[in-house]
Design an enzyme around this catalytic site. Sequence first.
Site, mmCIF file in Angstrom:
data_model
loop_
_atom_site.group_PDB
_atom_site.id
_atom_site.type_symbol
_atom_site.label_atom_id
_atom_site.label_comp_id
_atom_site.label_asym_id
_atom_site.label_seq_id
_atom_site.Cartn_x
_atom_site.Cartn_y
_atom_site.Cartn_z
ATOM 1 N N ASP A 263 1.060 -1.678 0.237
ATOM 2 C CA ASP A 263 -0.364 -0.058 -0.186
ATOM 3 C C ASP A 263 1.069 1.293 0.207
ATOM 4 O OD1 ASP A 263 -1.713 1.897 0.057
ATOM 5 O OD2 ASP A 263 -3.435 0.801 1.384
HETATM 6 C C1 BGC Z 1 -5.145 3.203 -0.145
HETATM 7 C C2 BGC Z 1 -4.814 2.419 -0.898
HETATM 8 C C3 BGC Z 1 -4.544 3.105 -2.167
HETATM 9 C C4 BGC Z 1 -3.319 4.152 -2.591
HETATM 10 C C5 BGC Z 1 -3.164 4.355 -3.156
HETATM 11 C C6 BGC Z 1 -3.548 3.894 0.151
HETATM 12 O O1 BGC Z 1 -3.934 4.947 0.496
HETATM 13 O O2 BGC Z 1 -4.791 2.509 1.129
HETATM 14 O O3 BGC Z 1 -6.449 1.656 -1.175
HETATM 15 O O4 BGC Z 1 -4.611 1.722 -3.389
HETATM 16 O O5 BGC Z 1 -3.528 4.619 -1.404
HETATM 17 O O6 BGC Z 1 -3.736 6.082 -3.662
#
Ligand code: BGC
Length: 731
Positions: A263
């Site tokens: 993530d």
């Molecule tokens: C989220 C993800 C997301 C990523 C990219 C993170 O804060 O938890 O679900 O895909 O950001 O934006």
Amino acid sequence: MALITRYALLLLTAASCALHTLGLPTTDAASDNTLTWDDAYTKARSIVHRMSLEQKVGLATGMGWEKTLCVGNTYASTNPNFPSLCLQDSPLGIRFADNVTAGVSGITAAASFDKVAIRQRGEYMASEFKAKGVHFQLGPSVDIMRAPQSGRAWEGFGEDPWLSGVAGRETITGIQSQGVIATVKHYIGNSQETHRTTSSSNIDKRTLHEVWTWPYARAVEAGVGAIMCSYNLVDDTYACENDYILNTVLKNEMGFRGLVMSDWGATHSTVESANAGLDMTMPGDILMGDGFTYFGANLTKAVQDGQVSDDRVTDMALRITAAYYKMRQDEGYPDTTLNTFNRSEAPEVLVQGDHATFVREIGAAGVVLLRNQDNILPLKTSDLKKIALIGSHAGPIPQGLNGCPDQSCGRGHLAMGWGSGTADFPYLITPTDGITARAGGNLKLVHTYDDYDLDGARELAADADIAIVFAMADAGEEYIVVNGNNDRQNLSLWNNGDNLIQAVSEVNDNVIVVINAVGPVLMPWIDHENIKAVVWPGLAGQESGNSLADVLFGDVNPSGRLPYTIARNKDDYGAHISSDAELDYSEKLLVGYKWFDAKGIDPLFEFGYGLSYTNFEYSGLSARVTRKQGAGAQVIASITLSNTGDRDGAEIPQAYIAFPKSAGEPPKLLRGFQKVFLQAGEQKAIDFEFTEKELSVWDEESEMWKHSEGEFTVHIGASSRDIRASASFII
Ligand code: BGC
């Protein structure tokens, strides 16, 4: 307007090398236009073996936050040539882009209980991602709704792992059939926003396998290309450097052959992460935007120093390139035309086709009818002169369309939650818009969008034939706080909703309550005799008001079902948001309705519940053990379903299995559902098949799935509490 409503039982496509997979087909033969993993790896090897260490590391490293066209991009390789891959949110449509479709959220797709529609949703979304040159869609989310307040549960498919597994599988198959790599997330135990980057989800191994990794195992069987590890720790080790959950469970037990990406900002080390099974760090930075990275030169050095093997980095590169080849992205992929951080510089690329029609249909299919006294619905336009629409939630977003970062307005009509799991609306059909368009000129519509002027609301409602009150509850991702919420602070309606409903119910005896919410809400007014109907349309996206009107006026007969439990009281739930650093999943297997079943608590509206404008009867249940090897089915249950009312419509028969007592399982587990369309008076025999895995438990001692033996019962019904027939079988 009705969606395709019949669905033959799907055979799962399984990864070829799953070690402990029971009773599932053993090939990954692609039924979905993708290459098999074996063929993809053959291609991957031929390029990766020509790459230098630095080139391989580059594939595994993000280029940095806000430095590239997408929310994440990998480094390209030259000689041998391999492109920079573009990774973009979200699970419901393309984030940070114009001219895209903003469709229903995961939770509303799940509420349709319609496998065909869920797959088609994956297909249309991915067609848009591909047309804009996005290689990875960052979705679906299969985070299970552990606590009803959880801020991002609306991105996923509800409280049940089996439902999440089916919805995830269908979404992934749909996405990847278009040549886009699906990224199932957030692995694992990412079930609240509160302290999401510092808390540890502590889950015993049996619960981990039977509840939490279940949807991921189904995703792996569907050939998913990528898995995103989560922010939180698992048993006190960060998810993205957790050897047990990445190497042991995901790669060895499940046989996952795609890549694990972090993530955004969830990587916390070089050596530990690489050795624990992390294959790609996103968006590259150590801290978002700092320009440093744990991979890149640090990973190269770790290999040179002998702390990470060259084979491990080769494996990362193989996994990444194999996912690319599996989706045939080498066979001519559109250039990336997003410009995430400079939107005005993105070229205009129209990708929406007629997806709005589909969004309207699946939105209607996801509407759950919770109450319908005196058959007040569908609305009989010939008998009605005046309808009052009450509540700001029926109208436009006061801050303007897309007027708040990542949809965090918290006011006006709610058609998605907030955070990275969003897309911009091209337009938003509000309930007022949808009802006005359908009502025609003869029906007078009056409205107030003032939620706090209760006298005004009473006055408006008093002489209307019907008063429809609109209310909502919103939630979203951690980095935005709206009125104190990301996880919800409570389960109450927002913006004075309860008082508004109460006030209108005092003056009008034909009240219809419509609630768009991210999850369950408390309903202190539910016993009011004037509240004749309660309609639950979820988060329906850009066509929300049209989907709702289709159901209110009877153009679509509702067949949506609750993908979670609506309790009478907050304390009835088995898990809540906690601000502790150690989150012990002490409810173990009793997530969602299983808690209510085991503790004998009556929910207000149970998991799987939803009404229709017609009636269905169930008859002639039989269950037989087939012991069919290899084909998946070990037990088949058959039942006949009849539409005994006077309207055509779809029923969602659900199959729940009660294990032998000795298995130590919750009282019953969802193991099947179908959406069956029947004309008035029609009847049909349907089969449910249960695989060996679905009749097994995770044995902590042998660390394998183990067949339960003894007397099982299959319960088939219209919800988890409306069981119409039961039959036993012995294995
Ligand atoms: C989220 C993800 C997301 C990523 C990219 C993170 O804060 O938890 O679900 O895909 O950001 O934006």
